[in-house]
Structure formats: structure tokens, C-alpha cells
Design an enzyme around this catalytic site. Structure first.
Site, PDB file in Angstrom:
ATOM      1  CE1 TYR A   1      -3.281  -2.298   5.566  1.00  0.00           C
ATOM      2  CE2 TYR A   1      -2.993   0.035   5.002  1.00  0.00           C
ATOM      3  CZ  TYR A   1      -3.277  -1.284   4.399  1.00  0.00           C
ATOM      4  OH  TYR A   1      -3.827  -1.512   3.174  1.00  0.00           O
TER       5      TYR A   1
ATOM      6  CB  SER B   1      -0.801   0.117   1.219  1.00  0.00           C
ATOM      7  OG  SER B   1      -1.275   1.256   1.409  1.00  0.00           O
TER       8      SER B   1
HETATM    9  N1  LIG Z   1      -8.749  -0.619  -0.525  1.00  0.00           N
HETATM   10  C1  LIG Z   1      -7.638   0.208  -0.512  1.00  0.00           C
HETATM   11  O1  LIG Z   1      -7.730   1.406  -0.450  1.00  0.00           O
HETATM   12  C2  LIG Z   1      -6.202  -0.532  -0.397  1.00  0.00           C
HETATM   13  C3  LIG Z   1      -5.105   0.227  -0.744  1.00  0.00           C
HETATM   14  C4  LIG Z   1      -3.797  -0.403  -0.603  1.00  0.00           C
HETATM   15  C5  LIG Z   1      -3.858  -1.589  -0.383  1.00  0.00           C
HETATM   16  N2  LIG Z   1      -4.879  -2.404  -0.101  1.00  0.00           N
HETATM   17  C6  LIG Z   1      -4.519  -3.825   0.331  1.00  0.00           C
HETATM   18  O2  LIG Z   1      -5.025  -4.538  -0.801  1.00  0.00           O
HETATM   19  C7  LIG Z   1      -5.640  -5.945  -0.108  1.00  0.00           C
HETATM   20  C8  LIG Z   1      -7.157  -6.013  -0.478  1.00  0.00           C
HETATM   21  O3  LIG Z   1      -7.813  -4.976   0.251  1.00  0.00           O
HETATM   22  P1  LIG Z   1      -9.352  -4.666  -0.006  1.00  0.00           P
HETATM   23  O4  LIG Z   1      -9.379  -3.416  -0.108  1.00  0.00           O
HETATM   24  O5  LIG Z   1      -9.674  -5.563  -1.235  1.00  0.00           O
HETATM   25  O6  LIG Z   1     -10.000  -5.241   0.993  1.00  0.00           O
HETATM   26  P2  LIG Z   1     -11.437  -6.038   1.362  1.00  0.00           P
HETATM   27  O7  LIG Z   1     -12.549  -5.602   0.349  1.00  0.00           O
HETATM   28  O8  LIG Z   1     -11.489  -6.008   2.770  1.00  0.00           O
HETATM   29  O9  LIG Z   1     -11.004  -7.544   0.731  1.00  0.00           O
HETATM   30  C9  LIG Z   1     -10.352  -8.505   1.571  1.00  0.00           C
HETATM   31  C10 LIG Z   1     -10.126  -9.630   1.296  1.00  0.00           C
HETATM   32  O10 LIG Z   1      -9.339 -10.505   2.113  1.00  0.00           O
HETATM   33  C11 LIG Z   1     -10.049 -11.531   2.785  1.00  0.00           C
HETATM   34  N3  LIG Z   1      -9.663 -11.627   4.068  1.00  0.00           N
HETATM   35  C12 LIG Z   1      -9.725 -10.839   5.139  1.00  0.00           C
HETATM   36  N4  LIG Z   1      -9.388 -11.272   6.282  1.00  0.00           N
HETATM   37  C13 LIG Z   1      -8.868 -12.513   5.912  1.00  0.00           C
HETATM   38  C14 LIG Z   1      -8.516 -13.870   6.586  1.00  0.00           C
HETATM   39  N5  LIG Z   1      -8.112 -13.797   7.937  1.00  0.00           N
HETATM   40  N6  LIG Z   1      -8.163 -14.870   6.049  1.00  0.00           N
HETATM   41  C15 LIG Z   1      -8.315 -15.010   4.677  1.00  0.00           C
HETATM   42  N7  LIG Z   1      -8.874 -13.889   3.936  1.00  0.00           N
HETATM   43  C16 LIG Z   1      -9.194 -12.865   4.631  1.00  0.00           C
HETATM   44  C17 LIG Z   1     -11.576 -11.195   2.740  1.00  0.00           C
HETATM   45  O11 LIG Z   1     -12.379 -12.351   2.616  1.00  0.00           O
HETATM   46  P3  LIG Z   1     -12.890 -12.961   3.966  1.00  0.00           P
HETATM   47  O12 LIG Z   1     -13.563 -11.870   4.815  1.00  0.00           O
HETATM   48  O13 LIG Z   1     -14.332 -13.686   3.373  1.00  0.00           O
HETATM   49  O14 LIG Z   1     -11.967 -13.744   4.524  1.00  0.00           O
HETATM   50  C18 LIG Z   1     -11.575 -10.459   1.179  1.00  0.00           C
HETATM   51  O15 LIG Z   1     -11.756 -11.616   0.137  1.00  0.00           O
HETATM   52  C19 LIG Z   1      -5.226  -5.799   1.385  1.00  0.00           C
HETATM   53  O16 LIG Z   1      -3.882  -6.386   1.613  1.00  0.00           O
HETATM   54  C20 LIG Z   1      -5.034  -4.164   1.542  1.00  0.00           C
HETATM   55  O17 LIG Z   1      -4.237  -3.852   2.702  1.00  0.00           O
HETATM   56  C21 LIG Z   1      -6.127  -1.880  -0.076  1.00  0.00           C
END
Ligand SMILES: NC(=O)c1ccc[n+]([C@@H]2O[C@H](COP(=O)([O-])OP(=O)(O)OC[C@H]3O[C@@H](n4cnc5c(N)ncnc54)[C@H](OP(=O)(O)O)[C@@H]3O)[C@@H](O)[C@H]2O)c1
Length: 269
Positions: free
Chosen positions: A158, A145
Site C-alpha cells: 500500500y 497517505s
Molecule cells: N483512513 C485513513 O486513515 C487514510 C489515511 C491516508 C490515506 N487514506 C486514503 O484515503 C482514501 C479514502 O480512504 P477511506 O479511509 O475514506 O476509505 P473507505 O472508508 O474504505 O472508503 C473508500 C471509498 O472508495 C470506494 N471504493 C473502494 N474500492 C473501490 C473500487 N474498486 N472502485 C470504486 N470505488 C471503490 C468505496 O466505495 P465502494 O465500496 O462502494 O466501492 C468508498 O467510497 C484512500 O485512497 C485511502 O488510501 C486513508
């Protein structure tokens, strides 16, 4: 017609039931890969598996909480077995639990944050590296990120975990280069997903964060897909240890002075 870029490749994507992970999993399938998808929610995973199969690719749905080390190890084995091997690993599962000043954080906050973002990452990268180095190489993609690239007030723990992921990406790129394993990272800025729902759910906060982005918009999960496909494929054969920033210019604004000048320009226009 030429083969799609990832034809014949087998990929594992963690956190693939929604958001960025789901988009990457579907993007890899569109590019010709068979895909194992991993998350806790079985129903949502099954829906994504169906979308992958609609694309004519194999899908393996793995219900797994990455914070359970034994289950993660087992699920990795099931991905290898289910797809008949593995060439691409996307380490995407992660997130934060709340946002607040460093001095308000508790021991429990640190344990939960590293428990989701750091410990499973180290385990997954060991599993991936062991498999790929022993099987002729492959590609690993870490989803870090912009929070890990500089100061990230109210997201300190984080950000620390995401910075560690940048460090691991660079270290392992060197350690694994001679074994034909490339490892890279994408560093998204603000992406509209469930994770950021606490921000996008408050219109004033959503707009204030958007105002800091030179492109003047929130990203979508789909904005990350082409970078993931590129870094996972042969087009990036000489790219390893790279961190590709996808943030609409957010981290290119060096200082509040730069922001002030930008706002001044908009006012004058
Ligand atoms: N959104 C942003 O602005 C942003 C920016 C930079 C980086 N990121 C990074 O991108 C990645 C994805 O983020 P996102 O925004 O797509 O988040 P999200 O919509 O919350 O999706 C998270 C995914 O991870 C799974 N997950 C969460 N906890 C888990 C666990 N304990 N075991 C297995 N699976 C798990 C969730 O499914 P379940 O709940 O079913 O397990 C879901 O499929 C993360 O690493 C985040 O830090 C996000």
C-alpha cells in the site's frame, strides 16, 4: 455576499460513497461545485448524491469499479457529459486489504493492491489530464497517505502505491503546468473510516496508534475537507506538485528518540 470559492466548477470524486471521498464531495458542493461521485455501491452513492442536491448543487452518481478499466473510462465520460464539463478531479478511491509483514505477502496481495491503487490511478490521471489540458486547465487532487512518505511496516505494498502517487503528482505538475492544469496531493495520517476499522475496532490498537500522534487524536474525514477545497480552487493558483500532510504531527516526529522525549515530558508534567 461573495461567490463561494468553487462556484461554477464541476468536480469528479472517486471513492465518494463514504469516508474521506464522501466528505470531500460534500465539501466541494458546499464550496459551490457540482459533483460527480463514483464508487461501487449504488445505494450509498445515491444517498451522497441526495446530500449534494440538498446543498443546491447538481450531482451525478456513477456506479463503477475502478479496477474495471473500460467501465472507468466510460464513467469518466458520463461525468463530463452529466455535468457539462469537468474542472476538478479528485483521485481518492484506494485502500489496503490487510496488514502484514512484507515476507508474508503473496503475488495475489500485490496484484490486488496495485489493481486498486495504481492501475486505476494511472488510467484516471490519463483521462483527467487529456480532458483538462484540452479544455483550458483545471485541478487534480490525489489522495495519498503518510504511508507513502516514509517507512510503513506491515503496509509495504500500500505504501509503495501511495509513494508512487507522490511521484506522479510531482511529475505531472511539471508536465501539465503550461496547460493550466495543477495537480496536488493530500497525505492524511490516521483517519477514522471503514478502511481503518480493523485498527479502531480493537481499543488497545486504536489507543496505541493514537499515542504516536502528537495531537493525541484520530482524524475524521472532515479534517481533510478544507485542504481539498483549497487545493482545488483559485486560492491555490500557484500551488502545483505539492503534498499537503494532514497527520496531527505524526510524521514530524523524526525518531523514536523524539517520541521518548515526548513521553518523558508527559510523565514529568
Ligand atoms: N483512513 C485513513 O486513515 C487514510 C489515511 C491516508 C490515506 N487514506 C486514503 O484515503 C482514501 C479514502 O480512504 P477511506 O479511509 O475514506 O476509505 P473507505 O472508508 O474504505 O472508503 C473508500 C471509498 O472508495 C470506494 N471504493 C473502494 N474500492 C473501490 C473500487 N474498486 N472502485 C470504486 N470505488 C471503490 C468505496 O466505495 P465502494 O465500496 O462502494 O466501492 C468508498 O467510497 C484512500 O485512497 C485511502 O488510501 C486513508
Amino acid at each position: 455576499m461573495s461567490n463561494p470559492p468553487l462556484a461554477g466548477r464541476r468536480a469528479l470524486v472517486t471513492g465518494a460513497s463514504r469516508g474521506i471521498g464522501r466528505a470531500i464531495a460534500l465539501g466541494l458542493a458546499d464550496a459551490g461545485a457540482d459533483v460527480a461521485i463514483l464508487a461501487r455501491g449504488t445505494e450509498a452513492l445515491d444517498a451522497v448524491a441526495a446530500e449534494i442536491k440538498e446543498r443546491g448543487r447538481d450531482a451525478v452518481a456513477l456506479t463503477c469499479d475502478v479496477t474495471d478499466p473500460d467501465r472507468l473510462t466510460e464513467a469518466f465520460g458520463e461525468a463530463v457529459e452529466g455535468l457539462g464539463g469537468l474542472d476538478i478531479v479528485v483521485n481518492n478511491a484506494g485502500g489496503f486489504f490487510h496488514s502484514g509483514p512484507f515476507l508474508s505477502l503473496t503475488d495475489g496481495d500485490w496484484e490486488r493492491t496495485r489493481g486498486l491503487n495504481l492501475d486505476p490511478t494511472v488510467r484516471l490521471l490519463r483521462l483527467a489530464g487529456t480532458h483538462l489540458t484540452a479544455n483550458g486547465g483545471g485541478s487534480v487532487l490525489n489522495v495519498t497517505s503518510v504511508a507513502g512518505l516514509g517507512g510503513a511496516p506491515r503496509l509495504a505494498l500500500y505504501a509503495l502505491c501511495k509513494a508512487a502517487l507522490v511521484s506522479l503528482t510531482q511529475t505531472l505538475a511539471v508536465e501539465w503546468a503550461r496547460d493550466g492544469v495543477r495537480i496536488n496531493a493530500v497525505a492524511p495520517g490516521w483517519i477514522d473510516t471503514e478502511l481503518t476499522g480493523g485498527f479502531t475496532g480493537v481499543p488497545a490498537v486504536k489507543q496505541a496508534l493514537q499515542n504516536e500522534v502528537p495531537q493525541d487524536r484520530w482524524g475524521t474525514p472532515e479534517d481533510v475537507v478544507d485542504a481539498a477545497v483549497y487545493l482545488s480552487g483559485d486560492g491555490a493558483r500557484m500551488v502545483t506538485g505539492a503534498v499537503l500532510v494532514l497527520d496531527g504531527g505524526l510524521t514530524s516526529q523524526l525518531s523514536s528518540v523524539a517520541r521518548d522525549l515526548l513521553h518523558l515530558g508527559r510523565l514529568a508534567a
